[in-house]
Design a protein around this motif. Structure first.
Motif, PDB file in Angstrom:
ATOM      1  N   TRP A 158       0.420  -1.437  -0.002  1.00 37.82           N
ATOM      2  CA  TRP A 158      -0.081  -0.057   0.372  1.00 37.82           C
ATOM      3  C   TRP A 158       0.654   1.246   0.082  1.00 37.82           C
ATOM      4  CZ3 TRP A 158      -1.040   3.810   2.245  1.00 37.82           C
ATOM      5  CH2 TRP A 158      -1.450   5.388   2.054  1.00 37.82           C
ATOM      6  N   LEU A 214      -6.273  -1.854   0.750  1.00 36.88           N
ATOM      7  CA  LEU A 214      -6.552  -1.519  -0.655  1.00 36.88           C
ATOM      8  C   LEU A 214      -7.368  -2.070  -0.678  1.00 36.88           C
ATOM      9  CD1 LEU A 214      -3.148  -3.935  -0.905  1.00 36.88           C
ATOM     10  CD2 LEU A 214      -3.350  -1.608  -1.887  1.00 36.88           C
ATOM     11  N   ARG A 265      -4.658   0.082  -4.576  1.00 37.51           N
ATOM     12  CA  ARG A 265      -4.622   1.657  -3.653  1.00 37.51           C
ATOM     13  C   ARG A 265      -5.711   2.778  -4.258  1.00 37.51           C
ATOM     14  NH1 ARG A 265      -0.112   5.156  -0.919  1.00 37.51           N
ATOM     15  NH2 ARG A 265      -1.201   6.883  -0.339  1.00 37.51           N
TER      16      ARG A 265
END
Length: 281
Positions: A158, A214, A265
């Motif tokens: 991330w 995510l 993301r």
């Protein structure tokens, strides 16, 4: 670095074993290979390249992306990415210094010709030595089965992805978290008995991605395109019942499968949705 990983990818040099070819270290994606015909090293290399192609397609990066490969090994997948996906820059990261030395040797000419497009760095999946939001895509091919901490890997993924970026991971996991799965695999496969591969359900990675923030997490079984071809290739050297042939057996018994896991993301062009999809059959 765990000692078994240090030995396997250092002095033992898994990439030099006869079951692997062309410098790759993966089981292959055999969909485009006719398994009814004799297999040669040409088909074996194609299967390994095709696994990267499948992962890169799933990553869905824009033209000229910056791509990070986690667990790059000898960097053969990095070369495929540069050659076929018009990538602006590819970073190959591996925890093992010997693997990185071999990668730099294998791609010395490419590194000389394209210093701005290819680099190799040493780092762990749980602590990546790269900048926040540096990459459009993070990929990992047949390395996640070694990662000690999937939560830390997900958090780092991330961090290093740009908003709207995507991660695509291909590896093998247990189909569920039923009690006794690690013991079952340790009895069947030496790589689990030694601790090189870690027995965890694919849901563990999907949940780790979701918990890290995510979104659009998807889990797809690609085992039908992996296991039969891999087992047929192994049959050149290994008899039925020997431990490498038990990967197919574990799949047929519903213990182990090969998965492609993707997630985004959140941000510009990010995929919608937050729930992890159920694993494929």
């Amino acid at each position: 670095m765990r000692p078994v990983v240090r030995e396997t990818y250092g002095p033992a040099d898994l990439s030099g074993q006869r079951s692997f070819a062309g410098g790759f270290i993966n089981f292959g994606y055999w969909r485009a290979v006719d398994l009814g015909l004799p297999l040669s090293e040409v088909e074996r290399i194609r299967s390994q390249e095709d696994l990267y192609r499948r992962v890169l397609d799933a990553a869905g990066s824009p033209p000229g992306p910056k791509v990070l490969e986690v667990g790059c090994g000898l960097g053969m997948g990095c070369a495929v990415t540069l050659r076929e996906h018009g990538s602006a820059a590819v970073t190959g990261m591996d925890i093992h210094p010997e693997q990185l030395r071999r990668a730099r040797d294998a791609h010395a000419e490419l590194l000389r010709q394209e210093p701005a497009r290819l680099r190799f760095v040493q780092g762990a999946a749980e602590s990546m030595p790269v900048e926040d939001g540096e990459f459009d895509a993070v990929i990992s091919v047949e390395a996640a089965q070694h990662f000690p901490d999937l939560g830390a890997f997900a958090a780092e993924t991330w961090r290093v992805l740009r908003p709207g970026g995507r991660v695509a991971v291909a590896s093998f996991f247990t189909v569920d978290d039923a009690p006794g799965r690690p013991e079952e695999l340790a009895r069947l496969l030496d790589s689990y008995a030694s601790g090189l591969d870690i027995a965890r359900p694919v849901r563990a990675l999907a949940d780790a991605f979701a918990e890290a923030g995510l979104t659009g997490v998807r889990v797809e079984s690609i085992g039908p395109q992996v296991w039969p071809g891999w087992d047929l290739w192994l049959s050149r050297w290994w008899a039925p019942g020997t431990w490498p042939r038990n990967f197919l057996r574990a799949y047929e018994q519903g213990i182990l499968d090969y998965y492609l896991v993707t997630a985004d993301r959140p941000g510009r062009n990010a995929g919608a949705g937050t729930a992890a999809a159920a694993p494929g059959p």
